[in-house]
Design an enzyme around this catalytic site. Structure first.
Site, mmCIF file in Angstrom:
data_model
loop_
_atom_site.group_PDB
_atom_site.id
_atom_site.type_symbol
_atom_site.label_atom_id
_atom_site.label_comp_id
_atom_site.label_asym_id
_atom_site.label_seq_id
_atom_site.Cartn_x
_atom_site.Cartn_y
_atom_site.Cartn_z
ATOM 1 N N LYS A 1 0.810 -1.218 0.000
ATOM 2 C CA LYS A 1 0.000 0.000 0.000
ATOM 3 C C LYS A 1 0.844 1.269 0.000
ATOM 4 C CE LYS A 1 -2.303 -1.058 3.727
ATOM 5 N NZ LYS A 1 -1.785 -2.424 3.941
ATOM 6 N N THR A 2 1.852 1.328 0.861
ATOM 7 C CA THR A 2 2.648 2.548 0.975
ATOM 8 C C THR A 2 3.386 2.844 -0.327
ATOM 9 O OG1 THR A 2 2.923 2.253 3.364
ATOM 10 C CG2 THR A 2 4.510 3.677 2.248
ATOM 11 N N GLU B 1 -3.514 6.033 1.358
ATOM 12 C CA GLU B 1 -3.310 4.667 1.825
ATOM 13 C C GLU B 1 -4.371 4.369 2.880
ATOM 14 O OE1 GLU B 1 0.096 2.183 4.335
ATOM 15 O OE2 GLU B 1 0.675 3.954 3.174
#
Length: 444
Positions: A106-107, A149
């Site tokens: 995600k990051t 995110e």
């Protein structure tokens, strides 16, 4: 509360950029708190009910106990108390938005989307779980779209939605504990993903990850990205080298252009492809987006090149569960160097659930040094120890693995033995990153 956390500090920056007066507190000093103070955010060390008077809204994670003195004082004083996911929901619904969900990536994917959009001539806002070098921050304020995110460790994420959901994968992380950041079962967590998708305008899911189609049946519009032939956005003709991978991007059979990701590993090709797909959906210039990603070196603690030691490359990575560890080891192997990993297991419960998989994920590294488990506020579990990993690896034939409880001795050993042609990768979600800095002589 907890303003020194990577997510809370991003909220603080976004709210301050919108003209709000923002203050916060956290339990201990940190570099991030120092940076926030330099930016004009009032920060106090320690938690105290005396922080509440004069505050209009108190933002707190769901992980904070409802009996916490600051929360009790806020309720008593009539101060509005908002969970962090409520705040993120407001930001996502305020205009065009992209929410990145999934167990892994995600990051990096969120960072890449924001960087690609900016490079393509758009003006995104961003909320990221890591420091993005291009922004010098974990947040960016722009005209939009808002790229965020969305962390599944907070169960309230399932009540949210956005314009475009990017769904990277779904596994069993943050499952099986009684803490606020854990789901009871993987089925409940995956149902949360499905709810987020159904509440969003459209979903862009990874076609290479099995099982995502079933979780996207409620989507109003479903697009896919990946190497699979069924993908709408495809990465083809991959040409990996020691620094990254060149590839061609196709949209429904037509070539959009050439791209490069300057981070090794197939998983980073997929992350970059997702970013290029989103930028294309929002009308950004493909060639400019591709150039921005080619220049992108990753957010903090995601394959972060820290420096060198005796000619060896020192890299730090947040990999802390088996899938992420295996991907990071594969990325290290792509460099063609001797792969030497310092791994810090994270949380007793996670180690209890996955130590065999963690051991197997590390098998392809040449040398593996395992530190003690980073507790992350968890109480020890009898019989759960870092040596479970090292013993399994030895039993499976790995001759270069060892348990290293003494960091000073490990530092001395690595400084003595590191050589040109090595890559030293520190891995874990705890404080193992400090070792990378020490190995590279304090470089950052």
């Amino acid at each position: 509360m907890g303003i020194g956390g990577i997510g809370m500090s991003a909220f603080a920056r976004l709210l301050r950029a919108r003209g709000h007066t923002v203050s916060g507190c956290d339990s201990a000093p940190s570099e991030l708190l120092d940076t926030l103070q330099a930016e004009g955010v009032r920060v106090q060390i320690g938690h105290d009910a005396a922080h509440v008077p004069g505050v209009d809204v108190l933002v707190a994670s769901e992980a904070v106990p409802k009996t916490h003195p600051e929360l009790v004082a806020a309720h008593a004083a009539g101060v509005t108390v908002r969970p962090r996911m409520s705040l993120l929901d407001e930001l996502l619904r305020a205009g065009p938005s992209v929410g990145v969900i999934g167990t892994h990536g995600k990051t990096t994917t969120t960072s890449m989307i924001a960087v690609a959009m900016q490079g393509a001539g758009l003006d995104p806002s961003a909320f990221v779980g890591g420091i993005v070098p291009e922004f010098g921050s974990n947040a960016r304020m722009g005209a939009g779209p808002f790229v965020a995110e969305v962390d599944e460790s907070d169960r309230a994420f399932a009540d949210l939605g956005c314009e475009t959901a990017v769904f990277t994968n779904a596994e069993d992380d943050h499952v099986g504990g009684d803490q606020a950041t854990y789901w009871n079962t993987v089925e409940e967590q995956h149902a949360g993903f499905a709810r987020f998708v159904a509440q969003s305008g459209r979903v862009l899911s990874c076609a290479d990850w099995p099982g995502l189609d079933e979780l996207c049946v409620g989507a109003r519009e479903h697009l896919r990205y990946g190497q699979a032939e069924a993908a709408d956005y495809r990465a083809v003709n991959l040409r990996p080298d020691e620094e990254g991978t060149n590839f061609t991007v196709q949209f429904r059979g037509d070539a959009l252009g050439e791209a490069r990701v300057s981070l090794p590993g197939t998983h980073n090709v997929l992350n970059a492809l997702a970013a290029l797909a989103v930028t294309h959906l929002y009308g950004g210039n493909f060639a400019q987006a591709a150039q921005a990603l080619a220049d992108f070196r990753g957010p903090g603690r995601r394959w972060q090149r820290v420096g060198e030691l005796n000619g060896a490359l020192v890299v730090d990575d947040y990999a802390h569960n088996a899938t992420k560890v295996a991907a990071a080891v594969q990325a290290a192997r792509q460099t063609g160097r001797r792969v030497r990993v310092v791994f810090q297991p994270h949380r007793y419960l996670r180690t209890q659930q996955s130590w065999p998989r963690l051991a197997d994920a590390l098998m392809n590294a040449d040398d593996v040094y395992v530190l003690d488990i980073a507790a992350a506020s968890e109480a020890p579990i009898p019989g759960i120890h870092a040596t479970l990993i090292t013993e399994r690896m030895r039993a499976n034939g790995h001759a270069g693995v060892g348990y290293r409880p003494d960091r000073a001795e490990l530092l001395s050993e690595l400084r003595r033995t590191a050589a040109a042609g090595d890559i030293l990768v520190t891995m874990g979600a705890g404080d193992v990153w400090k070792l990378a800095r020490e190995l590279a002589g304090g470089a950052s």
